[in-house]
Design a protein around this motif. Structure first.
Motif, PDB file in Angstrom:
ATOM      1  N   LYS A   1       0.912  -1.264  -0.049  1.00 25.18           N
ATOM      2  CA  LYS A   1      -0.080  -0.078  -0.118  1.00 25.18           C
ATOM      3  C   LYS A   1       0.827   1.399  -0.073  1.00 25.18           C
ATOM      4  CE  LYS A   1      -2.846  -0.902   3.542  1.00 25.18           C
ATOM      5  NZ  LYS A   1      -3.910  -0.732   4.305  1.00 25.18           N
ATOM      6  N   ARG A   2       2.121   1.118   0.761  1.00 25.59           N
ATOM      7  CA  ARG A   2       2.960   2.555   0.755  1.00 25.59           C
ATOM      8  C   ARG A   2       3.480   2.663  -0.599  1.00 25.59           C
ATOM      9  NH1 ARG A   2       3.561   0.707   6.243  1.00 25.59           N
ATOM     10  NH2 ARG A   2       5.253  -0.922   5.555  1.00 25.59           N
ATOM     11  N   SER A   3       4.042   1.468  -1.166  1.00 30.07           N
ATOM     12  CA  SER A   3       4.879   1.742  -2.320  1.00 30.07           C
ATOM     13  C   SER A   3       4.032   2.016  -3.610  1.00 30.07           C
ATOM     14  CB  SER A   3       5.826   0.236  -2.509  1.00 30.07           C
ATOM     15  OG  SER A   3       4.777  -0.675  -2.644  1.00 30.07           O
ATOM     16  N   ARG A   4       2.910   1.411  -3.668  1.00 27.66           N
ATOM     17  CA  ARG A   4       1.789   1.798  -4.691  1.00 27.66           C
ATOM     18  C   ARG A   4       0.886   2.845  -4.713  1.00 27.66           C
ATOM     19  NH1 ARG A   4       4.695  -2.209  -6.900  1.00 27.66           N
ATOM     20  NH2 ARG A   4       3.909  -4.228  -7.408  1.00 27.66           N
ATOM     21  N   ARG A   5       0.998   3.677  -3.337  1.00 31.52           N
ATOM     22  CA  ARG A   5       0.106   4.604  -3.127  1.00 31.52           C
ATOM     23  C   ARG A   5      -1.541   4.232  -3.293  1.00 31.52           C
ATOM     24  NH1 ARG A   5      -0.219   9.583  -2.182  1.00 31.52           N
ATOM     25  NH2 ARG A   5      -1.730   9.967  -3.867  1.00 31.52           N
TER      26      ARG A   5
ATOM     27  N   ALA B   1      -5.226   8.726  -3.007  1.00 26.62           N
ATOM     28  CA  ALA B   1      -4.258   7.181  -3.646  1.00 26.62           C
ATOM     29  C   ALA B   1      -4.597   7.279  -4.984  1.00 26.62           C
ATOM     30  CB  ALA B   1      -4.961   6.024  -2.955  1.00 26.62           C
ATOM     31  N   ASP B   2      -3.477   6.505  -5.623  1.00 19.72           N
ATOM     32  CA  ASP B   2      -3.343   6.286  -7.098  1.00 19.72           C
ATOM     33  C   ASP B   2      -4.177   5.059  -7.207  1.00 19.72           C
ATOM     34  OD1 ASP B   2      -1.783   8.358  -7.466  1.00 19.72           O
ATOM     35  OD2 ASP B   2      -0.073   7.390  -7.166  1.00 19.72           O
ATOM     36  N   VAL B   3      -4.111   4.016  -6.379  1.00 20.12           N
ATOM     37  CA  VAL B   3      -4.906   2.754  -6.403  1.00 20.12           C
ATOM     38  C   VAL B   3      -5.947   2.636  -5.548  1.00 20.12           C
ATOM     39  CG1 VAL B   3      -4.675   0.194  -6.827  1.00 20.12           C
ATOM     40  CG2 VAL B   3      -2.743   1.881  -7.651  1.00 20.12           C
TER      41      VAL B   3
ATOM     42  N   LEU C   1     -17.046   6.451  -9.734  1.00 15.02           N
ATOM     43  CA  LEU C   1     -16.703   7.774  -9.162  1.00 15.02           C
ATOM     44  C   LEU C   1     -15.217   7.936  -9.046  1.00 15.02           C
ATOM     45  CD1 LEU C   1     -19.099   6.780  -6.033  1.00 15.02           C
ATOM     46  CD2 LEU C   1     -19.653   8.466  -7.879  1.00 15.02           C
ATOM     47  N   ASN C   2     -14.359   7.222  -9.615  1.00 12.08           N
ATOM     48  CA  ASN C   2     -12.863   7.839  -9.595  1.00 12.08           C
ATOM     49  C   ASN C   2     -12.327   7.156 -10.841  1.00 12.08           C
ATOM     50  OD1 ASN C   2     -12.167   8.365  -6.442  1.00 12.08           O
ATOM     51  ND2 ASN C   2     -13.482   6.758  -6.506  1.00 12.08           N
ATOM     52  N   PRO C   3     -12.920   7.707 -11.990  1.00 13.35           N
ATOM     53  CA  PRO C   3     -12.477   7.215 -13.358  1.00 13.35           C
ATOM     54  C   PRO C   3     -11.064   7.281 -13.821  1.00 13.35           C
ATOM     55  CG  PRO C   3     -13.716   9.212 -13.754  1.00 13.35           C
ATOM     56  CD  PRO C   3     -13.644   8.963 -12.287  1.00 13.35           C
ATOM     57  N   ALA C   4     -10.391   8.269 -12.989  1.00 14.23           N
ATOM     58  CA  ALA C   4      -8.827   8.560 -13.318  1.00 14.23           C
ATOM     59  C   ALA C   4      -7.938   7.712 -12.525  1.00 14.23           C
ATOM     60  CB  ALA C   4      -8.339  10.151 -12.908  1.00 14.23           C
ATOM     61  N   LYS C   5      -8.335   7.045 -11.292  1.00 17.22           N
ATOM     62  CA  LYS C   5      -7.700   6.206 -10.511  1.00 17.22           C
ATOM     63  C   LYS C   5      -7.590   4.593 -11.038  1.00 17.22           C
ATOM     64  CE  LYS C   5      -8.536   8.806  -6.438  1.00 17.22           C
ATOM     65  NZ  LYS C   5      -7.145   9.274  -6.370  1.00 17.22           N
ATOM     66  N   THR C   6      -6.711   3.754 -10.667  1.00 15.29           N
ATOM     67  CA  THR C   6      -6.678   2.401 -10.947  1.00 15.29           C
ATOM     68  C   THR C   6      -7.663   1.691  -9.736  1.00 15.29           C
ATOM     69  OG1 THR C   6      -4.355   2.502 -12.042  1.00 15.29           O
ATOM     70  CG2 THR C   6      -5.136   0.306 -11.078  1.00 15.29           C
ATOM     71  N   VAL C   7      -8.686   0.842 -10.251  1.00 17.97           N
ATOM     72  CA  VAL C   7      -9.429   0.320  -9.349  1.00 17.97           C
ATOM     73  C   VAL C   7      -9.197  -1.491  -9.455  1.00 17.97           C
ATOM     74  CG1 VAL C   7     -11.827  -0.175  -8.569  1.00 17.97           C
ATOM     75  CG2 VAL C   7     -11.057   2.100  -9.234  1.00 17.97           C
TER      76      VAL C   7
ATOM     77  N   GLU D   1       0.356  -6.631  -6.027  1.00 21.84           N
ATOM     78  CA  GLU D   1       1.645  -7.072  -6.503  1.00 21.84           C
ATOM     79  C   GLU D   1       1.488  -6.962  -7.989  1.00 21.84           C
ATOM     80  OE1 GLU D   1       3.547 -10.094  -3.026  1.00 21.84           O
ATOM     81  OE2 GLU D   1       2.298 -10.778  -4.667  1.00 21.84           O
ATOM     82  N   THR D   2       0.633  -7.388  -8.465  1.00 18.51           N
ATOM     83  CA  THR D   2       0.590  -7.577 -10.083  1.00 18.51           C
ATOM     84  C   THR D   2      -0.180  -6.569 -10.704  1.00 18.51           C
ATOM     85  OG1 THR D   2      -1.559  -8.909 -10.118  1.00 18.51           O
ATOM     86  CG2 THR D   2       0.630 -10.267  -9.767  1.00 18.51           C
ATOM     87  N   GLY D   3      -1.206  -5.581 -10.070  1.00 18.61           N
ATOM     88  CA  GLY D   3      -1.977  -4.518 -10.645  1.00 18.61           C
ATOM     89  C   GLY D   3      -3.066  -5.114 -11.335  1.00 18.61           C
ATOM     90  N   GLY D   4      -3.620  -6.215 -11.000  1.00 19.40           N
ATOM     91  CA  GLY D   4      -4.817  -6.838 -11.693  1.00 19.40           C
ATOM     92  C   GLY D   4      -5.356  -7.890 -10.584  1.00 19.40           C
ATOM     93  N   PRO D   5      -6.617  -8.196 -10.871  1.00 22.42           N
ATOM     94  CA  PRO D   5      -7.577  -7.694 -11.921  1.00 22.42           C
ATOM     95  C   PRO D   5      -8.012  -6.205 -11.795  1.00 22.42           C
ATOM     96  CG  PRO D   5      -8.313  -9.771 -11.051  1.00 22.42           C
ATOM     97  CD  PRO D   5      -7.414  -9.242 -10.089  1.00 22.42           C
TER      98      PRO D   5
END
Length: 338
Positions: free
Chosen positions: A51-55, A91-93, A109-115, A311-315
């Motif tokens: 969480k810290r490293s990926r914001r 946060a970014d994610v 509600l957060n279209p610019a963020k990675t969910v 870790e992987t950024g997905g799904p």
């Protein structure tokens, strides 16, 4: 030649992880044995570091298990609160520990963020039980009748709706519309309970929550017979018959508020199992009777799947822009009333 097994990057030895999470364990010690916590500690440490490293932030629904709810979540709550707080996170994610329709709402509600969602294959009998085509057919059959859609639905269904609701604000939403008839989908039992509470004629769809529909009046009566002085709280996704014999009916947030405010000595929560575990962890002084049913879809979120997702950024949740814009309007109309 001897070989030393070293921990993988980002993983602490089990003993060190247990010690590093000692303060976290204190939050759940009444519901998770210490030996079991030892199997969770490494993932908890890794998730906090990720969480810290990926914001990143973790949003967790009230039905998540205690090691998630109390161990790694930054924001917890029912569907309404998660929808509101998703807009405010720095946060970014965003990782939504729950099922995909909840993550879709966060993305709306957060279209610019990675969910992210821990398991994209996790289902929901309500969200899976109705399609956009079903809604359009209801509109054609009942022209001019507004469509109120429960947040337990896909973005595609929300997109062909007028306004969304949660179990906590549905009566307010229906009354706000100021009409005699509404289409309230997809939960048949929620719709019938709202019709009785508001006096508004409700047109609905034959879809039910697979967790709440399994409760019946006989169970409630048996619980009362076994525990004199029992206070029964039922979720409005239960049948109208179960709601009628409960002392209180309300959303998960309303249940928590009632228990923490009134502190009844004996409590039965007619809802998903983890709900009572999470309240009991925070307030072990009350006696909880747990006639609960497990949601198999919510259990697809685990510390391991949360860790892998970070870790992987997905799904990752990706929505069609046109669908998202229409669905966002329905959600935002609801939030304006909340």
């Amino acid at each position: 030649m001897s070989v030393t097994n070293l921990p993988t990057p980002g993983t602490r030895p089990a003993h060190d992880a247990v010690e590093a999470t000692r303060d976290v364990y204190e939050r759940v010690r009444h519901v998770i044995p210490e030996a079991e916590w030892a199997t969770f500690a490494q993932d908890v440490v890794a998730i906090q570091e990720l969480k810290r490293s990926r914001r990143a932030v973790v949003l967790a629904h009230n039905y998540q298990t205690p090691e998630i709810f109390h161990g790694v979540a930054d924001v917890v709550g029912d569907s309404l609160l998660l929808a509101q707080r998703a807009q405010d996170v720095d946060a970014d994610v965003i990782l939504l520990a729950g099922v995909p329709f909840m993550a879709e709402t966060a993305k709306l509600l957060n279209p610019a963020k990675t969910v992210l969602v821990p398991d994209i294959t996790a289902g929901c009998s309500l969200a899976d039980g109705i399609t956009a085509e079903d809604v359009l057919a209801l509109r054609a059959e009942h022209p001019g009748v507004p469509v109120v859609t429960y947040v337990n639905s896909s973005a595609a269904v929300k997109a062909v709706s007028d306004i969304c609701c949660t179990s906590g604000n549905v009566e307010r939403v229906v009354r706000h519309l100021g009409v005699d008839r509404v289409i309230l989908i997809p939960d048949e039992y929620l719709a019938r309970n709202v019709a009785r509470a508001t006096g508004v004629e409700v047109i609905t769809h034959p879809t039910r929550c697979e967790v709440h529909e399994r409760f019946d009046v006989a169970q409630v009566e048996q619980l009362r017979a076994e525990t004199p002085g029992l206070t029964v709280l039922a979720h409005p996704e239960c049948s109208p018959e179960v709601v009628a014999v409960a002392d209180v009916a309300g959303s998960t947030a309303q249940m928590i508020d009632y228990v923490t405010t009134h502190r009844p000595p004996h409590v039965a929560l007619i809802t998903e199992c983890s709900m009572a575990d999470n309240i009991r962890a925070a307030d072990p002084g009350l006696h909880y009777v747990q006639p609960c049913n497990i949601c198999p879809h919510m259990r697809r979120s685990t510390l391991s799947t949360i860790r892998i997702a970070l870790e992987t950024g997905g799904p990752e949740i990706v929505l069609d822009p046109t669908t998202a814009a229409a669905a966002r309007r329905a959600v935002e109309r609801m939030l304006e009333l909340s």
